[in-house]
Structure formats: structure tokens, C-alpha cells
Design a protein around this motif. Structure first.
Motif, PDB file in Angstrom:
ATOM      1  N   GLY A 126     -85.876 -28.831 129.365  1.00 58.22           N
ATOM      2  CA  GLY A 126     -86.266 -28.442 128.013  1.00 58.22           C
ATOM      3  C   GLY A 126     -87.421 -27.466 128.012  1.00 58.22           C
ATOM      4  O   GLY A 126     -87.425 -26.492 127.250  1.00 58.22           O
ATOM      5  N   ARG A 127     -88.410 -27.689 128.874  1.00 52.70           N
ATOM      6  CA  ARG A 127     -89.554 -26.775 128.958  1.00 52.70           C
ATOM      7  C   ARG A 127     -89.104 -25.391 129.444  1.00 52.70           C
ATOM      8  O   ARG A 127     -89.554 -24.364 128.930  1.00 52.70           O
ATOM      9  CB  ARG A 127     -90.617 -27.331 129.906  1.00 52.70           C
ATOM     10  N   LEU A 128     -88.224 -25.393 130.430  1.00 52.88           N
ATOM     11  CA  LEU A 128     -87.747 -24.124 130.960  1.00 52.88           C
ATOM     12  C   LEU A 128     -86.913 -23.373 129.934  1.00 52.88           C
ATOM     13  O   LEU A 128     -87.090 -22.162 129.737  1.00 52.88           O
ATOM     14  CB  LEU A 128     -86.928 -24.359 132.228  1.00 52.88           C
ATOM     15  N   MET A 129     -86.028 -24.070 129.241  1.00 54.41           N
ATOM     16  CA  MET A 129     -85.195 -23.416 128.233  1.00 54.41           C
ATOM     17  C   MET A 129     -86.053 -22.864 127.103  1.00 54.41           C
ATOM     18  O   MET A 129     -85.796 -21.770 126.589  1.00 54.41           O
ATOM     19  CB  MET A 129     -84.167 -24.408 127.693  1.00 54.41           C
ATOM     20  N   ALA A 130     -87.090 -23.597 126.729  1.00 52.87           N
ATOM     21  CA  ALA A 130     -87.987 -23.121 125.670  1.00 52.87           C
ATOM     22  C   ALA A 130     -88.665 -21.817 126.080  1.00 52.87           C
ATOM     23  O   ALA A 130     -88.845 -20.903 125.265  1.00 52.87           O
ATOM     24  CB  ALA A 130     -89.026 -24.187 125.339  1.00 52.87           C
ATOM     25  N   GLU A 131     -89.030 -21.709 127.357  1.00 47.58           N
ATOM     26  CA  GLU A 131     -89.670 -20.487 127.836  1.00 47.58           C
ATOM     27  C   GLU A 131     -88.678 -19.327 127.861  1.00 47.58           C
ATOM     28  O   GLU A 131     -89.022 -18.199 127.494  1.00 47.58           O
ATOM     29  CB  GLU A 131     -90.255 -20.710 129.233  1.00 47.58           C
ATOM     30  N   LEU A 132     -87.443 -19.593 128.272  1.00 43.30           N
ATOM     31  CA  LEU A 132     -86.417 -18.552 128.263  1.00 43.30           C
ATOM     32  C   LEU A 132     -86.152 -18.065 126.839  1.00 43.30           C
ATOM     33  O   LEU A 132     -85.944 -16.866 126.609  1.00 43.30           O
ATOM     34  CB  LEU A 132     -85.121 -19.083 128.890  1.00 43.30           C
ATOM     35  N   GLU A 133     -86.161 -18.962 125.890  1.00 41.76           N
ATOM     36  CA  GLU A 133     -85.963 -18.588 124.487  1.00 41.76           C
ATOM     37  C   GLU A 133     -87.174 -17.820 123.964  1.00 41.76           C
ATOM     38  O   GLU A 133     -87.025 -16.816 123.246  1.00 41.76           O
ATOM     39  CB  GLU A 133     -85.713 -19.834 123.644  1.00 41.76           C
ATOM     40  N   ARG A 134     -88.371 -18.273 124.330  1.00 38.74           N
ATOM     41  CA  ARG A 134     -89.586 -17.610 123.848  1.00 38.74           C
ATOM     42  C   ARG A 134     -89.630 -16.160 124.319  1.00 38.74           C
ATOM     43  O   ARG A 134     -90.083 -15.275 123.583  1.00 38.74           O
ATOM     44  CB  ARG A 134     -90.821 -18.361 124.361  1.00 38.74           C
ATOM     45  N   ARG A 135     -89.131 -15.912 125.509  1.00 38.77           N
ATOM     46  CA  ARG A 135     -89.115 -14.562 126.057  1.00 38.77           C
ATOM     47  C   ARG A 135     -87.874 -13.761 125.617  1.00 38.77           C
ATOM     48  O   ARG A 135     -87.681 -12.646 126.074  1.00 38.77           O
ATOM     49  CB  ARG A 135     -89.177 -14.634 127.585  1.00 38.77           C
ATOM     50  N   ARG A 136     -87.030 -14.384 124.794  1.00 38.04           N
ATOM     51  CA  ARG A 136     -85.809 -13.748 124.281  1.00 38.04           C
ATOM     52  C   ARG A 136     -84.860 -13.365 125.404  1.00 38.04           C
ATOM     53  O   ARG A 136     -84.098 -12.406 125.274  1.00 38.04           O
ATOM     54  CB  ARG A 136     -86.168 -12.531 123.415  1.00 38.04           C
ATOM     55  N   ILE A 137     -84.901 -14.120 126.491  1.00 37.57           N
ATOM     56  CA  ILE A 137     -83.918 -13.922 127.559  1.00 37.57           C
ATOM     57  C   ILE A 137     -82.606 -14.559 127.155  1.00 37.57           C
ATOM     58  O   ILE A 137     -81.527 -14.017 127.399  1.00 37.57           O
ATOM     59  CB  ILE A 137     -84.461 -14.508 128.883  1.00 37.57           C
ATOM     60  N   VAL A 138     -82.682 -15.714 126.538  1.00 42.29           N
ATOM     61  CA  VAL A 138     -81.508 -16.331 125.927  1.00 42.29           C
ATOM     62  C   VAL A 138     -81.852 -16.608 124.466  1.00 42.29           C
ATOM     63  O   VAL A 138     -83.015 -16.775 124.111  1.00 42.29           O
ATOM     64  CB  VAL A 138     -81.100 -17.641 126.632  1.00 42.29           C
ATOM     65  N   ALA A 139     -80.827 -16.644 123.649  1.00 41.73           N
ATOM     66  CA  ALA A 139     -81.029 -16.902 122.213  1.00 41.73           C
ATOM     67  C   ALA A 139     -81.274 -18.386 121.995  1.00 41.73           C
ATOM     68  O   ALA A 139     -80.734 -19.243 122.703  1.00 41.73           O
ATOM     69  CB  ALA A 139     -79.803 -16.446 121.419  1.00 41.73           C
ATOM     70  N   GLY A 140     -82.085 -18.688 120.985  1.00 36.28           N
ATOM     71  CA  GLY A 140     -82.330 -20.073 120.643  1.00 36.28           C
ATOM     72  C   GLY A 140     -81.110 -20.710 120.020  1.00 36.28           C
ATOM     73  O   GLY A 140     -80.278 -20.048 119.398  1.00 36.28           O
ATOM     74  N   LEU A 141     -81.005 -22.014 120.183  1.00 35.14           N
ATOM     75  CA  LEU A 141     -79.855 -22.728 119.619  1.00 35.14           C
ATOM     76  C   LEU A 141     -79.805 -22.592 118.104  1.00 35.14           C
ATOM     77  O   LEU A 141     -78.750 -22.525 117.493  1.00 35.14           O
ATOM     78  CB  LEU A 141     -79.912 -24.211 120.008  1.00 35.14           C
ATOM     79  N   ALA A 142     -80.997 -22.534 117.502  1.00 38.37           N
ATOM     80  CA  ALA A 142     -81.051 -22.434 116.051  1.00 38.37           C
ATOM     81  C   ALA A 142     -80.434 -21.130 115.544  1.00 38.37           C
ATOM     82  O   ALA A 142     -79.976 -21.037 114.426  1.00 38.37           O
ATOM     83  CB  ALA A 142     -82.487 -22.574 115.553  1.00 38.37           C
ATOM     84  N   SER A 143     -80.441 -20.108 116.421  1.00 40.89           N
ATOM     85  CA  SER A 143     -79.902 -18.819 115.995  1.00 40.89           C
ATOM     86  C   SER A 143     -78.470 -18.639 116.444  1.00 40.89           C
ATOM     87  O   SER A 143     -77.893 -17.556 116.339  1.00 40.89           O
ATOM     88  CB  SER A 143     -80.752 -17.677 116.593  1.00 40.89           C
ATOM     89  N   GLY A 144     -77.878 -19.730 116.965  1.00 42.75           N
ATOM     90  CA  GLY A 144     -76.471 -19.680 117.314  1.00 42.75           C
ATOM     91  C   GLY A 144     -76.220 -19.312 118.744  1.00 42.75           C
ATOM     92  O   GLY A 144     -75.076 -19.161 119.168  1.00 42.75           O
ATOM     93  N   GLY A 145     -77.305 -19.147 119.574  1.00 45.65           N
ATOM     94  CA  GLY A 145     -77.121 -18.776 120.971  1.00 45.65           C
ATOM     95  C   GLY A 145     -76.793 -19.951 121.859  1.00 45.65           C
ATOM     96  O   GLY A 145     -76.868 -21.082 121.464  1.00 45.65           O
TER      97      GLY A 145
END
Length: 202
Positions: A183-202
Motif C-alpha cells: 500500500g505504501r509503495l502503490m501510494a508513492e507510485l500514484e503520488r508520482r503519477r507513474i500509475v493512476a489512482g484507483l479513484a480516477s479509474g486507473g
């Protein structure tokens, strides 16, 4: 006869549009037994489930192939990490998210790997775990052999491990669950816009 068109290399933005995400290098460092491989595999599954192009470069696997000619002196360890860094760079340029799981004990070697990847697409993850806990786990029996003098130059026992001073992600596998670490790693990937956040449909 019409001459063939001159093709240009496929660029990072084109790959990003095709894949829905950009390339990145997630570099997990820590002592033997700290939980690097477990975290790398769990993160790979989480990213794959979200449709990402992702691959794990595990230090042990690379040691048996690309780096089979190397030993474990500090000089050879540095060359091992240099090679892993170059392979990770190729994955990054191909638009993949590559997760490196390797002890990589020296700060200078990790810094050299980081220098190959433009910011913010290199993420250093320190999988921190007390030496005593790593020794108690000892899944491969390596610490027992090292303590017996059968494995010279073993990281954490007879060879140094330099902890990251400021990793992008710090996880403590003695205290956190794998799910929390991912979860911490995914949050960092989302924060850096490497992957889209789940809330935005990514």
C-alpha cells in the motif's frame, strides 16, 4: 519506386499512451531475509492486476545468469549492481515498471543506479528489518553458515550494509504486513503519477 519512410524511435510518451502508465524503477534494498522478494512479488501482482507492464529483477535470479561470473567481494558486488542497474534502465526505456529486489549494500552503487533514471521515476525502497529478525528467519540458512565462517564477506555479518539515508519509501517488515508495505509503495507510485489512482479509474 517510393523510398521507405525513415522511422524514428518510439518515444517514452508514445509508450505511456499505449500502456496507460510510464516506465519506472522500484529499487528494493535491505538485508538478506528482510522481506525484499516477498514485497517485490506482492507489488508485482498488485500492479499486474491493474493492467501494468511490470517485471521483477530478483538479485538471486540475476546472480545465477547475467552475473554468474561474479563473486561477493565489494568490487564484484558493485559490478553486480551496475549490471542490474543497466538492465533496469532498459526496462524503464521500454515503458515497463521494473522492480529490483537486491541487497545492494553500498550507497554509492545505489546512487549510480539512480543516476541512470530521470526523476521522479526511480523509487528507492528500504525494506528495513533488524539483523536479529533476519537471522531468526534465515530462510536459506545463510546467516548460520556466515556465523560459522562458511560464507566470507556476508552482508550484515562480515561485509557492510549501508542503510539508505533518505529512501522514497521505508517499510519495516518486522512491524508491517505485506499488504501495508504494498500500500505504501502503490501510494508513492500514484503520488508520482507513474500509475493512476484507483479513484480516477486507473
Amino acid at each position: 519506386m517510393t523510398p521507405p519512410a525513415v522511422l524514428t524511435p518510439i518515444g517514452a510518451e508514445e509508450r505511456r499512451r499505449r500502456a496507460g502508465h510510464g516506465g519506472a524503477v522500484v529499487w528494493i534494498t535491505g538485508l538478506s531475509g528482510a522481506g525484499k522478494t516477498t514485497l517485490a512479488q506482492a507489488a508485482e501482482h498488485a500492479l499486474f492486476a491493474r493492467g501494468c507492464g511490470v517485471f521483477v529483477l530478483d538479485g538471486d535470479t540475476v546472480r545465477h545468469g547475467l552475473c554468474a561470473d561474479l563473486g561477493f567481494s565489494l568490487t564484484e558486488r558493485s559490478e553486480n549492481i551496475r549490471r542490474i542497474g543497466e538492465v533496469a534502465r532498459l526496462f524503464y526505456e521500454a515503458g515497463q515498471i521494473v522492480i529490483v529486489s537486491a541487497i545492494s549494500p553500498l550507497q554509492a552503487d545505489r546512487a549510480r543506479a539512480r543516476a541512470l533514471i530521470p526523476a521522479p521515476y526511480f523509487i528507492e525502497v528500504h525494506c528495513r528489518c533488524p539483523l536479529a529478525v533476519c537471522e531468526a528467519r534465515d530462510p536459506k540458512g545463510l546467516y548460520r553458515k556466515a556465523r560459522a565462517g562458511l560464507l566470507p564477506e556476508f552482508t550484515g555479518i562480515s561485509s557492510p550494509y549501508e542503510e539508505p539515508a533518505a529512501p522514497e519509501v521505508l517499510v519495516d517488515s518486522a512491524e508491517s504486513s505485506v499488504e501495508q508495505e504494498v500500500g505504501r509503495l502503490m501510494a508513492e507510485l500514484e503520488r508520482r503519477r507513474i500509475v493512476a489512482g484507483l479513484a480516477s479509474g486507473g
